[in-house]
Scaffold this motif. Structure first.
Motif, PDB file in Angstrom:
ATOM      1  N   GLN A 261      -9.735   2.196  -3.325  1.00  0.00           N
ATOM      2  CA  GLN A 261      -8.338   2.333  -3.289  1.00  0.00           C
ATOM      3  C   GLN A 261      -7.794   2.350  -4.881  1.00  0.00           C
ATOM      4  OE1 GLN A 261      -8.195  -2.125  -2.013  1.00  0.00           O
ATOM      5  NE2 GLN A 261      -7.594  -1.637   0.244  1.00  0.00           N
ATOM      6  N   SER A 262      -7.918   2.411  -5.539  1.00  0.00           N
ATOM      7  CA  SER A 262      -7.539   2.653  -7.175  1.00  0.00           C
ATOM      8  C   SER A 262      -7.453   4.189  -7.295  1.00  0.00           C
ATOM      9  CB  SER A 262      -8.282   2.045  -8.172  1.00  0.00           C
ATOM     10  OG  SER A 262      -8.448   0.041  -7.764  1.00  0.00           O
ATOM     11  N   ILE A 263      -8.422   4.553  -7.121  1.00  0.00           N
ATOM     12  CA  ILE A 263      -8.800   6.095  -7.198  1.00  0.00           C
ATOM     13  C   ILE A 263      -7.981   6.804  -6.773  1.00  0.00           C
ATOM     14  CG2 ILE A 263     -10.562   8.173  -7.021  1.00  0.00           C
ATOM     15  CD1 ILE A 263     -12.834   6.313  -6.898  1.00  0.00           C
TER      16      ILE A 263
ATOM     17  N   ASP B 153      -4.138   6.404  -7.458  1.00  0.00           N
ATOM     18  CA  ASP B 153      -3.953   7.047  -8.553  1.00  0.00           C
ATOM     19  C   ASP B 153      -3.856   8.857  -7.864  1.00  0.00           C
ATOM     20  OD1 ASP B 153      -4.506   4.912  -9.925  1.00  0.00           O
ATOM     21  OD2 ASP B 153      -6.962   5.938 -10.935  1.00  0.00           O
ATOM     22  N   LEU B 154      -4.386   8.894  -7.170  1.00  0.00           N
ATOM     23  CA  LEU B 154      -4.370  10.167  -6.760  1.00  0.00           C
ATOM     24  C   LEU B 154      -3.096  10.474  -6.499  1.00  0.00           C
ATOM     25  CD1 LEU B 154      -6.881  12.374  -5.022  1.00  0.00           C
ATOM     26  CD2 LEU B 154      -4.691  12.739  -4.381  1.00  0.00           C
ATOM     27  N   LEU B 155      -2.936   9.219  -5.620  1.00  0.00           N
ATOM     28  CA  LEU B 155      -0.967   9.875  -4.615  1.00  0.00           C
ATOM     29  C   LEU B 155      -0.161   9.819  -5.772  1.00  0.00           C
ATOM     30  CD1 LEU B 155      -1.882   7.646  -1.483  1.00  0.00           C
ATOM     31  CD2 LEU B 155      -2.112   9.500  -1.777  1.00  0.00           C
ATOM     32  N   SER B 156      -0.107   9.165  -6.780  1.00  0.00           N
ATOM     33  CA  SER B 156       1.290   8.956  -7.917  1.00  0.00           C
ATOM     34  C   SER B 156       1.201  10.165  -8.959  1.00  0.00           C
ATOM     35  CB  SER B 156       0.425   7.519  -8.974  1.00  0.00           C
ATOM     36  OG  SER B 156      -0.814   8.293  -9.229  1.00  0.00           O
TER      37      SER B 156
ATOM     38  N   ASP C 220       8.490   5.741  -4.408  1.00  0.00           N
ATOM     39  CA  ASP C 220       9.505   4.582  -4.094  1.00  0.00           C
ATOM     40  C   ASP C 220      10.191   4.444  -3.197  1.00  0.00           C
ATOM     41  OD1 ASP C 220      11.152   2.087  -4.131  1.00  0.00           O
ATOM     42  OD2 ASP C 220      12.404   2.832  -5.471  1.00  0.00           O
ATOM     43  N   PRO C 221       9.600   4.302  -1.650  1.00  0.00           N
ATOM     44  CA  PRO C 221       8.623   2.971  -1.534  1.00  0.00           C
ATOM     45  C   PRO C 221       7.100   3.643  -2.390  1.00  0.00           C
ATOM     46  CG  PRO C 221      10.052   2.903   0.038  1.00  0.00           C
ATOM     47  CD  PRO C 221      10.297   4.361  -0.366  1.00  0.00           C
ATOM     48  N   LYS C 222       6.362   2.479  -2.566  1.00  0.00           N
ATOM     49  CA  LYS C 222       5.142   3.085  -2.979  1.00  0.00           C
ATOM     50  C   LYS C 222       3.670   3.488  -3.082  1.00  0.00           C
ATOM     51  CE  LYS C 222       5.568   0.683  -7.823  1.00  0.00           C
ATOM     52  NZ  LYS C 222       5.803   2.042  -8.574  1.00  0.00           N
ATOM     53  N   PRO C 223       3.360   4.107  -2.067  1.00  0.00           N
ATOM     54  CA  PRO C 223       2.097   4.333  -1.428  1.00  0.00           C
ATOM     55  C   PRO C 223       1.651   3.551  -1.025  1.00  0.00           C
ATOM     56  CG  PRO C 223       2.093   5.691  -2.796  1.00  0.00           C
ATOM     57  CD  PRO C 223       3.226   4.682  -3.690  1.00  0.00           C
ATOM     58  N   LEU C 224       0.352   2.959  -0.356  1.00  0.00           N
ATOM     59  CA  LEU C 224      -0.422   1.782   0.068  1.00  0.00           C
ATOM     60  C   LEU C 224      -1.484   2.324   0.570  1.00  0.00           C
ATOM     61  CD1 LEU C 224       1.952  -0.244   1.969  1.00  0.00           C
ATOM     62  CD2 LEU C 224       1.335  -0.704  -0.723  1.00  0.00           C
ATOM     63  N   VAL C 225      -2.377   1.263   0.083  1.00  0.00           N
ATOM     64  CA  VAL C 225      -3.554   2.059   0.509  1.00  0.00           C
ATOM     65  C   VAL C 225      -4.887   0.819   1.237  1.00  0.00           C
ATOM     66  CG1 VAL C 225      -6.668   3.243   0.345  1.00  0.00           C
ATOM     67  CG2 VAL C 225      -4.602   3.289  -1.124  1.00  0.00           C
ATOM     68  N   LEU C 226      -4.641   0.358   2.969  1.00  0.00           N
ATOM     69  CA  LEU C 226      -4.740  -0.907   3.234  1.00  0.00           C
ATOM     70  C   LEU C 226      -6.433  -0.692   4.395  1.00  0.00           C
ATOM     71  CD1 LEU C 226      -1.334  -2.028   4.206  1.00  0.00           C
ATOM     72  CD2 LEU C 226      -2.429  -2.545   2.344  1.00  0.00           C
ATOM     73  N   VAL C 227      -7.510  -1.678   3.923  1.00  0.00           N
ATOM     74  CA  VAL C 227      -8.539  -1.806   5.189  1.00  0.00           C
ATOM     75  C   VAL C 227      -7.610  -2.347   6.860  1.00  0.00           C
ATOM     76  CG1 VAL C 227      -9.718  -3.100   5.178  1.00  0.00           C
ATOM     77  CG2 VAL C 227      -9.492  -2.704   3.048  1.00  0.00           C
TER      78      VAL C 227
ATOM     79  N   ALA D 213     -20.198   1.360  -1.100  1.00  0.00           N
ATOM     80  CA  ALA D 213     -18.769   1.821  -2.080  1.00  0.00           C
ATOM     81  C   ALA D 213     -17.977   0.788  -2.359  1.00  0.00           C
ATOM     82  CB  ALA D 213     -17.844   3.153  -1.380  1.00  0.00           C
ATOM     83  N   SER D 214     -17.499   0.875  -3.483  1.00  0.00           N
ATOM     84  CA  SER D 214     -16.849  -0.118  -3.631  1.00  0.00           C
ATOM     85  C   SER D 214     -15.291  -0.120  -3.039  1.00  0.00           C
ATOM     86  CB  SER D 214     -16.337  -0.720  -5.094  1.00  0.00           C
ATOM     87  OG  SER D 214     -15.790  -1.712  -5.134  1.00  0.00           O
ATOM     88  N   ILE D 215     -14.445  -1.409  -2.209  1.00  0.00           N
ATOM     89  CA  ILE D 215     -13.420  -0.772  -1.317  1.00  0.00           C
ATOM     90  C   ILE D 215     -12.092  -0.805  -2.441  1.00  0.00           C
ATOM     91  CG2 ILE D 215     -11.482  -1.890   0.177  1.00  0.00           C
ATOM     92  CD1 ILE D 215     -13.982  -2.322   1.810  1.00  0.00           C
ATOM     93  N   SER D 216     -12.417  -2.034  -2.991  1.00  0.00           N
ATOM     94  CA  SER D 216     -11.170  -2.185  -4.510  1.00  0.00           C
ATOM     95  C   SER D 216     -11.488  -0.757  -5.300  1.00  0.00           C
ATOM     96  CB  SER D 216     -11.473  -2.793  -5.517  1.00  0.00           C
ATOM     97  OG  SER D 216     -12.690  -3.460  -6.277  1.00  0.00           O
ATOM     98  N   ASP D 217     -12.518  -0.040  -5.998  1.00  0.00           N
ATOM     99  CA  ASP D 217     -12.305   1.063  -6.842  1.00  0.00           C
ATOM    100  C   ASP D 217     -11.906   2.388  -6.051  1.00  0.00           C
ATOM    101  OD1 ASP D 217     -13.432  -0.250  -8.502  1.00  0.00           O
ATOM    102  OD2 ASP D 217     -15.634   0.006  -8.138  1.00  0.00           O
TER     103      ASP D 217
END
Length: 248
Positions: free
Chosen positions: A100-102, A105-108, A116-123, A94-98
């Motif tokens: 993270q974007s998915i 988007d779900l969390l938003s 605010d603060p914004k969610p984060l998805v980190l490796v 799986a693409s890590i960047s894709d």
């Protein structure tokens, strides 16, 4: 006699002094969810001797004030903004960047989460069979329940990632064949060629469909259950002891 009396009333004096200091510092109020001395519960009252907590099981926990004063106090409702973390492992294909974007988007789109603060998805790290991610998000801890909100997010994450074709593999396992593995050589014409069925018993099937709603009937609602726990437990505190805590 003075020494004997001093030892006898040492704990009483220590708890009384601790209650005065706690009432002045006010590290918690009635209705706060706190953890002290490895005990988690909703604060009910504090008298000159003990602090009374109500656990999620409906049990009353009385902790000496001296122990409360000396231990580390975790107040989970002092601030309305709280952060939670979800660990997630995706496949190496799986693409890590894709991904993270998915997830972002779900969390938003989740109406119960703060932006605010914004969610984060980190490796986090590269595991044996998965790329491990950490998902950070903020929510209002005074009105929302952490466990219910976590259940909602995990359910929606599983649905969205499977729809996008993101693999969620299991941990790597070692498979042992005690009788060995049969091998068929192509140059041995006297051996019968094993027939391979076109329909495998391990054929992939359609994954179970998940509902897209934020809350399901089994999750109830996302609000916390402090008032329900207090009402269900029917707390009957000793009214002879003055409560040193003020209502929130």
């Amino acid at each position: 006699m003075g020494i004997v009396i001093g030892f006898a009333f040492r704990d009483i004096a220590e708890n009384f002094l601790a209650s005065l200091l706690l009432s002045l510092r006010r590290p918690f109020t009635r209705g706060d969810l706190i953890k002290v001395a490895d005990k988690l519960g909703i604060v009910q009252s504090m008298n000159t001797r003990t602090t009374v907590l109500l656990s999620s099981e409906g049990n009353l926990i009385q902790i000496p004030n001296s122990m409360v004063f000396k231990n580390i106090i975790h107040n989970y409702t002092a601030s309305s903004s709280q952060r939670d973390i979800i660990d997630l492992g995706i496949g190496y294909d799986a693409s890590i960047s894709d991904t993270q974007s998915i997830i972002l988007d779900l969390l938003s789109e989740h109406e119960a989460l703060m932006q605010d603060p914004k969610p984060l998805v980190l490796v986090d790290n590269l595991g044996a069979a998965t790329v491990n991610l950490k998902i950070y998000y903020w929510f209002d801890g005074k009105t929302l329940d952490r466990l219910k909100l976590r259940s909602s997010i995990l359910r929606l994450l599983k649905r969205r990632l499977m729809e996008e074709g993101i693999s969620l593999p299991d941990d790597a396992r070692e498979i042992i064949f005690p009788n060995g593995v049969p091998v068929y050589l192509q140059n041995q014409s006297n051996l019968e060629t094993p027939t391979i069925s076109t329909t495998s018993t391990l054929a992939s099937h359609e994954p179970a469909k998940e509902v897209s709603s934020t809350v399901t009937a089994s999750e109830g609602n996302l609000t916390n259950e402090r008032q329900e726990i207090e009402a269900t437990a029917e707390v009957d505190l000793n009214q002879d002891c003055k409560n040193l805590l003020s209502n929130p």
